[in-house]
Design an enzyme around this catalytic site. Structure first.
Site, mmCIF file in Angstrom:
data_model
loop_
_atom_site.group_PDB
_atom_site.id
_atom_site.type_symbol
_atom_site.label_atom_id
_atom_site.label_comp_id
_atom_site.label_asym_id
_atom_site.label_seq_id
_atom_site.Cartn_x
_atom_site.Cartn_y
_atom_site.Cartn_z
ATOM 1 N N ALA A 127 -31.731 10.120 -37.817
ATOM 2 C CA ALA A 127 -32.049 8.956 -36.996
ATOM 3 C C ALA A 127 -30.813 8.665 -36.143
ATOM 4 O O ALA A 127 -29.695 9.046 -36.507
ATOM 5 C CB ALA A 127 -32.381 7.776 -37.889
ATOM 6 N N GLY B 147 -32.967 11.773 -41.106
ATOM 7 C CA GLY B 147 -34.306 11.689 -40.529
ATOM 8 C C GLY B 147 -34.812 13.038 -40.021
ATOM 9 O O GLY B 147 -36.027 13.280 -39.979
ATOM 10 N N GLU C 263 -36.153 14.715 -42.991
ATOM 11 C CA GLU C 263 -37.366 13.977 -43.364
ATOM 12 C C GLU C 263 -38.518 14.310 -42.404
ATOM 13 O O GLU C 263 -39.671 14.438 -42.821
ATOM 14 C CB GLU C 263 -37.058 12.472 -43.373
ATOM 15 C CG GLU C 263 -36.092 12.106 -44.509
ATOM 16 C CD GLU C 263 -35.464 10.727 -44.354
ATOM 17 O OE1 GLU C 263 -34.960 10.412 -43.252
ATOM 18 O OE2 GLU C 263 -35.460 9.958 -45.331
ATOM 19 N N GLU D 73 -27.331 10.233 -45.637
ATOM 20 C CA GLU D 73 -27.323 8.773 -45.430
ATOM 21 C C GLU D 73 -26.309 8.069 -46.320
ATOM 22 O O GLU D 73 -25.716 7.063 -45.940
ATOM 23 C CB GLU D 73 -28.725 8.187 -45.694
ATOM 24 C CG GLU D 73 -29.758 8.523 -44.632
ATOM 25 C CD GLU D 73 -30.505 9.821 -44.884
ATOM 26 O OE1 GLU D 73 -30.002 10.672 -45.648
ATOM 27 O OE2 GLU D 73 -31.586 9.999 -44.304
HETATM 28 N N1 CO8 Z 1 -27.141 9.730 -34.276
HETATM 29 C C1 CO8 Z 1 -26.572 9.536 -33.068
HETATM 30 N N2 CO8 Z 1 -25.805 10.445 -32.468
HETATM 31 C C2 CO8 Z 1 -25.580 11.606 -33.112
HETATM 32 C C3 CO8 Z 1 -26.149 11.886 -34.369
HETATM 33 C C4 CO8 Z 1 -26.970 10.881 -34.961
HETATM 34 N N3 CO8 Z 1 -27.578 11.055 -36.134
HETATM 35 N N4 CO8 Z 1 -25.741 13.114 -34.762
HETATM 36 C C5 CO8 Z 1 -24.964 13.596 -33.786
HETATM 37 N N5 CO8 Z 1 -24.860 12.690 -32.790
HETATM 38 C C6 CO8 Z 1 -24.103 12.821 -31.542
HETATM 39 C C7 CO8 Z 1 -22.616 12.706 -31.789
HETATM 40 O O1 CO8 Z 1 -22.226 11.348 -31.867
HETATM 41 C C8 CO8 Z 1 -22.059 13.410 -30.580
HETATM 42 O O2 CO8 Z 1 -22.141 12.548 -29.477
HETATM 43 P P1 CO8 Z 1 -20.843 12.376 -28.493
HETATM 44 O O3 CO8 Z 1 -20.663 13.748 -27.885
HETATM 45 O O4 CO8 Z 1 -21.295 11.334 -27.531
HETATM 46 O O5 CO8 Z 1 -19.704 11.973 -29.362
HETATM 47 C C9 CO8 Z 1 -23.063 14.536 -30.353
HETATM 48 O O6 CO8 Z 1 -24.267 14.130 -31.016
HETATM 49 C C10 CO8 Z 1 -22.613 15.859 -30.927
HETATM 50 O O7 CO8 Z 1 -22.306 15.648 -32.284
HETATM 51 P P2 CO8 Z 1 -20.895 16.065 -32.942
HETATM 52 O O8 CO8 Z 1 -19.813 16.069 -31.926
HETATM 53 O O9 CO8 Z 1 -20.692 15.220 -34.158
HETATM 54 O O10 CO8 Z 1 -21.230 17.588 -33.351
HETATM 55 P P3 CO8 Z 1 -20.548 18.445 -34.498
HETATM 56 O O11 CO8 Z 1 -21.008 19.835 -34.290
HETATM 57 O O12 CO8 Z 1 -19.083 18.182 -34.577
HETATM 58 O O13 CO8 Z 1 -21.183 17.856 -35.880
HETATM 59 C C11 CO8 Z 1 -22.972 17.093 -37.308
HETATM 60 C C12 CO8 Z 1 -22.558 18.014 -36.147
HETATM 61 C C13 CO8 Z 1 -22.297 17.529 -38.617
HETATM 62 C C14 CO8 Z 1 -24.482 17.193 -37.452
HETATM 63 C C15 CO8 Z 1 -22.541 15.622 -36.988
HETATM 64 O O14 CO8 Z 1 -22.986 15.303 -35.666
HETATM 65 C C16 CO8 Z 1 -23.109 14.599 -37.918
HETATM 66 O O15 CO8 Z 1 -22.620 14.445 -39.033
HETATM 67 N N6 CO8 Z 1 -24.149 13.840 -37.468
HETATM 68 C C17 CO8 Z 1 -24.729 12.749 -38.235
HETATM 69 C C18 CO8 Z 1 -25.583 13.283 -39.345
HETATM 70 C C19 CO8 Z 1 -26.151 12.137 -40.156
HETATM 71 O O16 CO8 Z 1 -25.424 11.381 -40.795
HETATM 72 N N7 CO8 Z 1 -27.475 11.990 -40.132
HETATM 73 C C20 CO8 Z 1 -28.176 10.932 -40.838
HETATM 74 C C21 CO8 Z 1 -28.425 9.771 -39.916
HETATM 75 S S1 CO8 Z 1 -29.094 8.355 -40.758
HETATM 76 C C22 CO8 Z 1 -30.738 8.729 -40.912
HETATM 77 O O17 CO8 Z 1 -31.227 9.753 -40.492
HETATM 78 C C23 CO8 Z 1 -31.573 7.683 -41.585
HETATM 79 C C24 CO8 Z 1 -33.071 7.959 -41.424
HETATM 80 C C25 CO8 Z 1 -33.904 6.778 -41.883
HETATM 81 C C26 CO8 Z 1 -34.086 5.741 -40.786
HETATM 82 C C27 CO8 Z 1 -35.315 4.882 -41.005
HETATM 83 C C28 CO8 Z 1 -34.961 3.590 -41.709
HETATM 84 C C29 CO8 Z 1 -36.168 2.702 -42.021
#
Ligand code: CO8
Length: 257
Positions: free
Chosen positions: A65, A108, A111, A131
């Site tokens: 998400a 997400g 999921e 998460e």
């Molecule tokens: N949300 C928003 N932006 C994101 C997300 C995300 N989940 N993942 C990546 N991005 C963005 C980064 O911020 C970055 O943007 P910018 O260039 O502007 O800084 C761009 O995408 C590229 O990402 P990275 O530079 O971080 O890329 P890397 O190759 O270094 O890393 C990863 C890749 C490991 C996947 C890393 O991006 C990461 O850890 N992402 C987050 C993963 C995460 O924690 N996901 C879970 C999110 S919470 C969730 O899904 C809850 C669902 C339930 C919601 C419903 C509730 C009722």
């Protein structure tokens, strides 16, 4: 249709939906959910379509998400809007959806893959529920669908540690149906979906409904539902055609496709 967060195309009787937020690793935000529902519900209503494939980019199916969108929200907003409840509408698609997963399928994103009917993963795929690292539990079915799909041990491991599992571990665990080389991912998923779309649509919808029910009811109720729908299928001309074609050693021509 012109979408901001998706690309859609149809190939024969298969609709291919590609998540497209390249700057955010396909993070699932409200706009994407709205467009995805519009696309999937549109293809469900289109008699020319028999199955769907959902995919992302080589680097990410979806990295979760959209954290930046959720970051500023408070309890009242999340709770009162029943935030993310729209994903139930995606999961309610009556036509089969094959997930073609390459790269990250996290939070997400994992999921969403689990909401599809089965997952074909590229060797590069990585699945996880990180998460916990953000101070929240999963919220789009991670604890529930994953526990049903791969059992308590792996689900607890993934959800409590936030670690990722690779495609081979995901296949061994039963989260993924097949693992293929990255270069063959889309072809393999399209071939599977084309095969599904070549069968009788009511029959494929019955299969989907029944397997989904197995995760949601007792064995006795599930077996009863299966027998009832098996019997109901004999009201379809596709059943007569399928069985006649077998007896006559020819390919069936299903009417309800
Ligand atoms: N949300 C928003 N932006 C994101 C997300 C995300 N989940 N993942 C990546 N991005 C963005 C980064 O911020 C970055 O943007 P910018 O260039 O502007 O800084 C761009 O995408 C590229 O990402 P990275 O530079 O971080 O890329 P890397 O190759 O270094 O890393 C990863 C890749 C490991 C996947 C890393 O991006 C990461 O850890 N992402 C987050 C993963 C995460 O924690 N996901 C879970 C999110 S919470 C969730 O899904 C809850 C669902 C339930 C919601 C419903 C509730 C009722």
């Amino acid at each position: 249709m012109d979408y901001q967060t998706l690309r859609t195309e149809t190939r024969g009787r298969v609709a291919l939906v590609t998540l497209h937020r390249p700057d955010a690793l396909n993070a699932l935000n409200t706009a994407l959910l709205g467009e995805l529902l519009q696309a999937v519900e549109g293809f469900n209503a289109d008699p020319a379509i028999g199955a769907l494939v959902l995919t992302g980019s080589a680097k990410a199916f979806a990295a979760g998400a959209d954290i930046k969108e959720m970051q500023a929200m408070g309890f009242a907003e999340i709770y009162l809007s029943d935030f993310a409840a729209g994903w139930d509408r995606f999961a309610a698609s009556r036509k089969p959806i094959v997930a073609a997963v390459s790269g990250y399928a996290l939070g997400g994103g994992c999921e969403l893959a689990m909401m599809c009917d089965f997952v074909i993963a590229a060797q590069s795929a990585k699945f996880g529920q990180p998460e916990i690292t953000l101070g929240v539990p999963p919220g789009m079915g991670g604890t529930q669908r994953m526990a049903r799909a791969i059992g308590k041990a792996k689900t607890m491991d993934l959800c409590l540690t936030g670690r990722m599992m690779d495609a081979d571990e995901a296949e061994r665990s039963g989260l993924v149906a097949r693992v293929v080389p990255d270069a063959e991912l889309l072809d393999e998923a399209m071939k599977a979906a084309e095969k599904i779309a070549s069968f009788s649509l009511p029959a494929t919808m019955m299969v989907k409904e029944l397997v989904a029910r197995a995760f949601d009811t007792t064995l006795t109720e599930g077996l009863r539902a299966e027998r009832r729908l098996f019997a109901a299928a004999f009201a379809l001309d596709d059943q007569s055609e399928g069985m006649a074609a077998f007896a006559e050693k020819r390919k069936p021509t299903f009417r309800h496709r």
